[in-house]
Write an enzyme that holds these catalytic residues in place. Sequence first.
Site, mmCIF file in Angstrom:
data_model
loop_
_atom_site.group_PDB
_atom_site.id
_atom_site.type_symbol
_atom_site.label_atom_id
_atom_site.label_comp_id
_atom_site.label_asym_id
_atom_site.label_seq_id
_atom_site.Cartn_x
_atom_site.Cartn_y
_atom_site.Cartn_z
ATOM 1 N N ASP A 176 -51.555 -11.358 -58.293
ATOM 2 C CA ASP A 176 -50.288 -10.638 -58.276
ATOM 3 C C ASP A 176 -48.836 -11.479 -58.415
ATOM 4 O O ASP A 176 -49.154 -12.781 -58.337
ATOM 5 C CB ASP A 176 -50.465 -9.793 -56.898
ATOM 6 N N GLU A 195 -48.525 -9.569 -63.555
ATOM 7 C CA GLU A 195 -47.109 -9.715 -63.329
ATOM 8 C C GLU A 195 -46.513 -8.603 -63.975
ATOM 9 O O GLU A 195 -45.063 -8.652 -64.156
ATOM 10 C CB GLU A 195 -46.672 -11.267 -63.511
ATOM 11 N N TRP A 196 -46.991 -7.490 -64.215
ATOM 12 C CA TRP A 196 -46.709 -6.220 -64.362
ATOM 13 C C TRP A 196 -45.677 -6.324 -65.952
ATOM 14 O O TRP A 196 -45.020 -5.556 -65.994
ATOM 15 C CB TRP A 196 -45.690 -5.640 -63.334
ATOM 16 N N GLY A 197 -46.291 -7.165 -66.673
ATOM 17 C CA GLY A 197 -45.543 -7.348 -67.944
ATOM 18 C C GLY A 197 -43.866 -7.792 -67.871
ATOM 19 O O GLY A 197 -43.241 -8.025 -68.967
ATOM 20 N N ASN A 200 -42.676 -10.542 -67.621
ATOM 21 C CA ASN A 200 -42.239 -12.000 -68.170
ATOM 22 C C ASN A 200 -43.092 -11.978 -69.837
ATOM 23 O O ASN A 200 -43.587 -12.897 -70.184
ATOM 24 C CB ASN A 200 -42.454 -13.313 -67.581
ATOM 25 N N ASP A 235 -46.961 -0.036 -61.658
ATOM 26 C CA ASP A 235 -48.138 0.688 -61.277
ATOM 27 C C ASP A 235 -48.288 2.048 -61.636
ATOM 28 O O ASP A 235 -47.543 2.574 -61.810
ATOM 29 C CB ASP A 235 -48.052 0.503 -59.629
HETATM 30 C C1 GLA Z 1 -49.073 -4.689 -56.889
HETATM 31 C C2 GLA Z 1 -50.056 -4.285 -58.070
HETATM 32 C C3 GLA Z 1 -51.056 -3.392 -57.589
HETATM 33 C C4 GLA Z 1 -51.673 -3.507 -56.256
HETATM 34 C C5 GLA Z 1 -50.764 -3.712 -55.123
HETATM 35 C C6 GLA Z 1 -51.364 -4.385 -54.009
HETATM 36 O O1 GLA Z 1 -47.941 -3.364 -56.607
HETATM 37 O O2 GLA Z 1 -49.362 -4.146 -59.212
HETATM 38 O O3 GLA Z 1 -52.128 -3.225 -58.610
HETATM 39 O O4 GLA Z 1 -52.436 -4.707 -56.548
HETATM 40 O O5 GLA Z 1 -49.602 -4.791 -55.383
HETATM 41 O O6 GLA Z 1 -50.247 -4.686 -52.920
#
Ligand code: GLA
Length: 394
Positions: A148, A181-183, A185, A203
Site C-alpha cells: 500500500d 497506490e490507487w492510480g 501516480n 477503494d
Molecule cells: C487502503 C487500500 C485497501 C486496503 C486498506 C487497508 O485503503 O486501498 O485496499 O488495503 O488500505 O488499510
Amino acid sequence: MKKLSLPVVILFLSINLFAQKFEDLVMTPPMGWNSWNKFGCDVSESIIKRMADAMVQSGMAKAGYQYIIIDDCWQIGRDAEGNILADSLRFPSGIGALAEYVHSKGLKFGIYSCVGDKTCAGRPGSRGHEYQDALMYASWGVDYLKYDFCFHEKLNAESAYQTMRDALYAAKRPVVFSICEWGSNQPWLWAKDIGNLWRTTKDIYPCTNCDGDFKSGWLNILEEQVPLWKYAGPGHWNDPDMLEVGNGGMNFLESRSHFVMWCMLAAPLILGNDLSTMSQETLSILSNEEVIGINQDTLGKQAYRYLTNEGVDIWVKPLSGQRYAITILNKTKNSTTYEFSWKWWGKCFFADSPEDEPYEIYNVFEKKKLGTTENNFEAKLQGRDVILLIMSKM
Ligand code: GLA
C-alpha cells in the site's frame, strides 16, 4: 564512519544491479481471496483458515482461485531487532504456520504491507525495513505481497515500489507483487517492470454507482478504466480493485455485471466476500467457467470500450484463437432494447479479419448459439443487465 569492505560493496551493487521482478508469474490475471472487503481489521488465524477451507470445499479452488491474502491489521509491532511481529492474540500459531496451512490445502498465501512507516490502518509499515521484511516473508513462505501507499511522506512512488521489488528479488522467493497506490501516480506508465498488478483507483465499495471520499462503486470504477486497456498484459495487469460480489449492496444483475466486466477488463479476480457463508447465487456468479475463461484467456488483452450510447456500453475483448468476447452492458436502471447490424459494426470489431467473413455468435448466459454475424442482432436488456457473447470464426 566504518568503511565497507570491497566484497560487501560488490555484493550490494550486484544485488541492486541485477534486481528485477520475478519472471513468468501471473501470466493470466491472479485469482484469489483477500480479507479487506468483508472483514477489514477484524482478521484472525481462524478466519483465514475458514476461508482456505471454504475455497476448496465450495469448488472455488477448482474454478481457479488460488491466493488467500491477509490484508491490513495482521501486524502489531517490531521486536528489538526490527523484525515484524504478527498480532499474537489473533494469530496465535504465527504467520509461518498459517502459510503452511494454506499451502497444505493446495493454495497460495499472500500478505499486506505498506511503503510508509505505518499502514493505512496505522500498523507498522515497511519503510526502512524493506529487505528485512522481504526476508521474513520468504521464511514464512509468502507467495503474494499487496503493498500500500499510506504515510508515504512524499516518497517517489516509482522508487519506493522499486525498493520493495528489489528486496523481494534479493530474498529469492518468487512473490507476486501487487502495487496499491490507487492510480495516483499513473503506475500503468512505470510499473510494468516493477509489479505484477497495480491498483488504478480508490477503494471499491459494495454498491453499483456510489461515490465518496475514498470509495467508489464498480460502475464508477469501470468508467475510469476506459483509457487503460493498452497497458495490461501477461504478468502486468491493471487492478480496478477487488470484487464486491456477495457483500450485499447490489442485486443479482448488478453483481453479475460487476463480475462480467471485471473479467472483460482482464482484472485480477480477488474475491472479497465470506466464502464460508456465500449463497448459491453468489457461487454461481463467481464460479462460472466460461466467464472466468474470458478473464483467463492466454492472449492477456484487456477489453476496450467500443461505444457508449444512452447508458448502454459495448466492450470488446480480443481472445486467443481469433475469437472475441463482446458485452452489451445496460448501465441504466431501465429495460432497453438494442438493435444493430454486425456487418456494419464488424468492420471495426474484427479488425484483423476480412470484413466479409462471418462469425458465429454464442450467448454465454443462454448457453446457445445465436446464428452468425450475417444477420442483424436484437438485444433485450433489463436494468443493469449484461449480454455476454463469444464470437468465433466459422
Ligand atoms: C487502503 C487500500 C485497501 C486496503 C486498506 C487497508 O485503503 O486501498 O485496499 O488495503 O488500505 O488499510
